[in-house]
Structure formats: structure tokens, C-alpha cells
Write a protein that holds these residues in place. Structure first.
Motif, mmCIF file in Angstrom:
data_model
loop_
_atom_site.group_PDB
_atom_site.id
_atom_site.type_symbol
_atom_site.label_atom_id
_atom_site.label_comp_id
_atom_site.label_asym_id
_atom_site.label_seq_id
_atom_site.Cartn_x
_atom_site.Cartn_y
_atom_site.Cartn_z
ATOM 1 N N SER A 97 0.882 -1.158 0.000
ATOM 2 C CA SER A 97 0.000 0.000 0.000
ATOM 3 C C SER A 97 0.926 1.215 0.000
ATOM 4 O O SER A 97 2.145 1.066 -0.057
ATOM 5 C CB SER A 97 -0.909 -0.010 1.231
ATOM 6 O OG SER A 97 -0.134 -0.001 2.426
ATOM 7 N N TRP A 98 0.368 2.416 0.033
ATOM 8 C CA TRP A 98 1.234 3.597 0.004
ATOM 9 C C TRP A 98 2.065 3.650 1.293
ATOM 10 O O TRP A 98 1.560 3.880 2.378
ATOM 11 C CB TRP A 98 0.400 4.863 -0.128
ATOM 12 C CG TRP A 98 1.225 6.109 -0.224
ATOM 13 C CD1 TRP A 98 1.693 6.864 0.816
ATOM 14 C CD2 TRP A 98 1.695 6.738 -1.417
ATOM 15 N NE1 TRP A 98 2.417 7.925 0.350
ATOM 16 C CE2 TRP A 98 2.433 7.874 -1.027
ATOM 17 C CE3 TRP A 98 1.563 6.456 -2.786
ATOM 18 C CZ2 TRP A 98 3.038 8.732 -1.940
ATOM 19 C CZ3 TRP A 98 2.154 7.305 -3.707
ATOM 20 C CH2 TRP A 98 2.888 8.431 -3.285
ATOM 21 N N GLY A 99 3.369 3.383 1.144
ATOM 22 C CA GLY A 99 4.282 3.477 2.276
ATOM 23 C C GLY A 99 4.435 2.217 3.098
ATOM 24 O O GLY A 99 5.191 2.214 4.076
ATOM 25 N N GLU A 100 3.749 1.128 2.734
ATOM 26 C CA GLU A 100 3.872 -0.130 3.483
ATOM 27 C C GLU A 100 4.091 -1.284 2.521
ATOM 28 O O GLU A 100 3.553 -1.273 1.408
ATOM 29 C CB GLU A 100 2.630 -0.410 4.337
ATOM 30 C CG GLU A 100 2.437 0.520 5.514
ATOM 31 C CD GLU A 100 1.658 1.763 5.157
ATOM 32 O OE1 GLU A 100 1.736 2.760 5.911
ATOM 33 O OE2 GLU A 100 0.978 1.752 4.117
ATOM 34 N N GLN A 101 4.815 -2.278 2.994
ATOM 35 C CA GLN A 101 5.085 -3.441 2.139
ATOM 36 C C GLN A 101 5.322 -4.685 2.981
ATOM 37 O O GLN A 101 5.872 -4.627 4.083
ATOM 38 C CB GLN A 101 6.310 -3.181 1.271
ATOM 39 C CG GLN A 101 6.596 -4.246 0.215
ATOM 40 C CD GLN A 101 7.686 -3.800 -0.742
ATOM 41 O OE1 GLN A 101 8.833 -3.589 -0.339
ATOM 42 N NE2 GLN A 101 7.322 -3.626 -2.013
ATOM 43 N N LEU A 102 4.863 -5.817 2.437
ATOM 44 C CA LEU A 102 5.073 -7.119 3.080
ATOM 45 C C LEU A 102 5.456 -8.128 2.006
ATOM 46 O O LEU A 102 4.762 -8.243 0.989
ATOM 47 C CB LEU A 102 3.789 -7.586 3.776
ATOM 48 C CG LEU A 102 3.799 -9.012 4.333
ATOM 49 C CD1 LEU A 102 4.722 -9.123 5.541
ATOM 50 C CD2 LEU A 102 2.383 -9.466 4.696
ATOM 51 N N LYS A 103 6.540 -8.859 2.239
ATOM 52 C CA LYS A 103 6.973 -9.883 1.293
ATOM 53 C C LYS A 103 6.865 -11.255 1.953
ATOM 54 O O LYS A 103 7.316 -11.441 3.092
ATOM 55 C CB LYS A 103 8.399 -9.612 0.824
ATOM 56 C CG LYS A 103 8.508 -8.313 0.034
ATOM 57 C CD LYS A 103 9.879 -8.097 -0.566
ATOM 58 C CE LYS A 103 9.894 -6.821 -1.412
ATOM 59 N NZ LYS A 103 11.182 -6.616 -2.113
ATOM 60 N N VAL A 104 6.263 -12.210 1.231
ATOM 61 C CA VAL A 104 6.047 -13.549 1.783
ATOM 62 C C VAL A 104 6.394 -14.595 0.723
ATOM 63 O O VAL A 104 6.543 -14.290 -0.461
ATOM 64 C CB VAL A 104 4.584 -13.744 2.253
ATOM 65 C CG1 VAL A 104 4.223 -12.728 3.336
ATOM 66 C CG2 VAL A 104 3.611 -13.624 1.085
ATOM 67 N N ASP A 105 6.477 -15.837 1.167
ATOM 68 C CA ASP A 105 6.864 -16.932 0.277
ATOM 69 C C ASP A 105 5.698 -17.768 -0.231
ATOM 70 O O ASP A 105 5.825 -18.480 -1.223
ATOM 71 C CB ASP A 105 7.845 -17.863 1.004
ATOM 72 C CG ASP A 105 9.156 -17.166 1.321
ATOM 73 O OD1 ASP A 105 9.561 -16.275 0.554
ATOM 74 O OD2 ASP A 105 9.766 -17.508 2.365
ATOM 75 N N SER A 106 4.533 -17.695 0.472
ATOM 76 C CA SER A 106 3.427 -18.588 0.138
ATOM 77 C C SER A 106 2.115 -17.827 -0.005
ATOM 78 O O SER A 106 1.828 -16.899 0.763
ATOM 79 C CB SER A 106 3.271 -19.648 1.246
ATOM 80 O OG SER A 106 2.079 -20.393 1.071
ATOM 81 N N ALA A 107 1.303 -18.263 -0.972
ATOM 82 C CA ALA A 107 -0.020 -17.662 -1.166
ATOM 83 C C ALA A 107 -0.952 -17.966 -0.008
ATOM 84 O O ALA A 107 -1.973 -17.290 0.167
ATOM 85 C CB ALA A 107 -0.633 -18.164 -2.477
ATOM 86 N N ASP A 108 -0.630 -18.972 0.797
ATOM 87 C CA ASP A 108 -1.465 -19.338 1.940
ATOM 88 C C ASP A 108 -1.074 -18.597 3.216
ATOM 89 O O ASP A 108 -1.689 -18.823 4.268
ATOM 90 C CB ASP A 108 -1.367 -20.852 2.192
ATOM 91 C CG ASP A 108 -1.940 -21.656 1.039
ATOM 92 O OD1 ASP A 108 -2.951 -21.221 0.470
ATOM 93 O OD2 ASP A 108 -1.378 -22.720 0.705
ATOM 94 N N ASP A 109 -0.086 -17.733 3.131
ATOM 95 C CA ASP A 109 0.348 -16.982 4.309
ATOM 96 C C ASP A 109 -0.780 -16.050 4.760
ATOM 97 O O ASP A 109 -1.235 -15.193 3.997
ATOM 98 C CB ASP A 109 1.608 -16.174 3.972
ATOM 99 C CG ASP A 109 2.327 -15.647 5.204
ATOM 100 O OD1 ASP A 109 1.656 -15.105 6.104
ATOM 101 O OD2 ASP A 109 3.565 -15.780 5.266
#
Length: 240
Positions: free
Chosen positions: A182-194
Motif C-alpha cells: 500500500s502507500w508506504g507499506e510493504q510485506l513480502k512472503v513466500d506462500s499464497a497461503d500466508d
């Protein structure tokens, strides 16, 4: 003188009774028919089925609410791994931008925003247009098409499709299988089920005070009909 009384023969016969034959010509009572009361087993079974079904529906609804409450967060700080950045808003350009984050989460962007009305793209949309959507309060989910495909893409699409303020697209060469911004926030993950993907999307979609342009529309039918691609000539202008 009193007269002799002659017996009344009609009374003496007792209404047709005879000595030899019992009750000649008399009436006999028909046997009483006893009808056993039938229990409405069909109605009882149907009522039980309705009660069981209603109980199951209520149980499911309660379970869903409890699950939603368990996943709910009230701050980006409650989502493990989420990063926060500061960007000034309102700067537009037709030129390509070399963003610091990949995918980008803010900064200078194109005049045209990407349609973000629950839009599922199957192409790597131009990043400058996507950042403008973030300025309008959208959540942008991206995935590396070399790492994520098939059922996993469908899982991500299920979080986006038809939900205003969200969009999904492949992103060539990103450094994680899935990224949410989103504007100014980010999350990186490895799985679509996270489960953190849903937490992020539910928290940040149109979250007032967390993006520069509250009330701005996510509709952009011209972009939806013919999306600009990251692979296009990045220097070519798009009409505002």
C-alpha cells in the motif's frame, strides 16, 4: 264395581321378545372400531433436520467470526515482516521512475492510475500507474510468475477479485514470490497461503489517514480496457 283389568298384551311381549329365540327382530350394536393414533414421524424427522441444519449454520457463522477476529490486526506493526516507508504525495510525471523499492510503494508516479476496483491483471502493469493507485488507497498484490502459478494465483485472486481498492498483477523479477504493498507499506512472503497477506489487505485497503488521497476513485475503465505494460516504452506518455 271395579272392572277386571285385562293385561296389555303389547307390554307382555316386551317389545318383541320371545321365550324361544331371545331377541327376535331386535337391533344389535355394531362392533366398535378402535383407530390407533398415527404419529407424524415424517414431520418430526423434518423438524429435527431443520434444527440440525440451523445449528450447523450458526456454528459455521460463529467459527468464521472467531477466525476473522483471530486474524484481525489494528496496526501495521502487528504484521510480522511488514516494512514502512515515508513518501511525499502528489508528484506526477510521464517519465519512467527508478524506484527504491521493488515493487514500489510510493513516490513520483504517472498521471494515470491503474484500475483498482478488485482488478486481477494477467500482465505486468506499468509500475508508475500502479503507484498512483496506491496513492488512492489501493492495496497492490504482486507475484513472481516464475515462482507462483496455478492454484496459488487463484488463491491470491480470491483476495482481490471484486473487492474495490485492490488489484493483483504479476511482477517480473521481484525478489520474493509474493509482495503486498500500500502507500508506504510493504510485506513480502513466500506462500499464497500466508495469512499475513489477508491481514495486510484487510487492514490497509482504503485505510483513511494511511494514504494521501482519501475519497479518490479507483475506477479507471480506459486503463482496465487497455492497461499500460511495464514492458512498453516507459518514456511514452499516457494521457491524463
Amino acid at each position: 264395581m271395579a272392572k277386571d283389568r285385562t293385561p296389555d298384551k303389547s307390554r307382555a311381549t316386551g317389545g318383541g321378545a320371545t321365550r324361544s329365540g331371545g331377541r327376535a327382530g331386535g337391533r344389535t350394536r355394531p362392533p366398535t372400531q378402535v383407530v390407533a393414533q398415527q404419529r407424524p414421524w415424517g414431520l418430526i424427522a423434518a423438524a429435527i433436520a431443520v434444527v440440525v441444519f440451523a445449528a450447523a449454520v450458526i456454528y459455521y457463522a460463529v467459527a468464521q467470526v472467531q477466525e476473522a477476529d483471530a486474524l484481525r490486526v489494528d496496526s501495521i506493526d502487528e504484521i510480522a515482516g511488514a516494512e514502512t516507508y515515508e513518501y511525499e504525495a502528489g508528484e506526477h510525471t510521464y517519465d519512467p521512475i527508478d524506484y527504491e523499492q521493488s515493487p514500489p510503494v510510493g513516490g513520483v508516479h504517472d498521471y494515470v492510475w491503474a484500475d483498482c476496483t478488485g482488478t486481477v491483471y494477467d500482465v505486468d502493469i506499468r509500475h508508475e500507474n500502479a503507484v498512483h493507485s496506491l496513492e488512492h488507497g489501493a492495496v497492490w498484490i504482486t507475484y513472481d510468475p516464475d515462482e507462483v502459478s496455478g492454484a496459488d494465483v487463484e488463491t491470491l485472486a480470491g483476495l482481490v477479485d471484486g473487492v474495490s481498492g485492490r488489484m493483483l498483477s504479476p511482477y517480473e523479477g521481484q525478489d520474493s514470490p509474493i509482495s503486498v504493498q500500500s502507500w508506504g507499506e510493504q510485506l513480502k512472503v513466500d506462500s499464497a497461503d500466508d495469512e499475513r497477506i489477508k491481514q495486510f489487505a484487510d487492514l490497509m485497503t482504503y485505510k483513511a489517514g494511511e494514504f494521501p488521497e482519501p475519497g479518490a476513485t479507483c475506477e479507471r475503465p480506459d486503463f482496465l480496457a487497455d492497461p499500460a505494460l511495464e514492458s512498453d516504452d516507459a518514456g511514452a506518455p499516457t494521457a491524463p
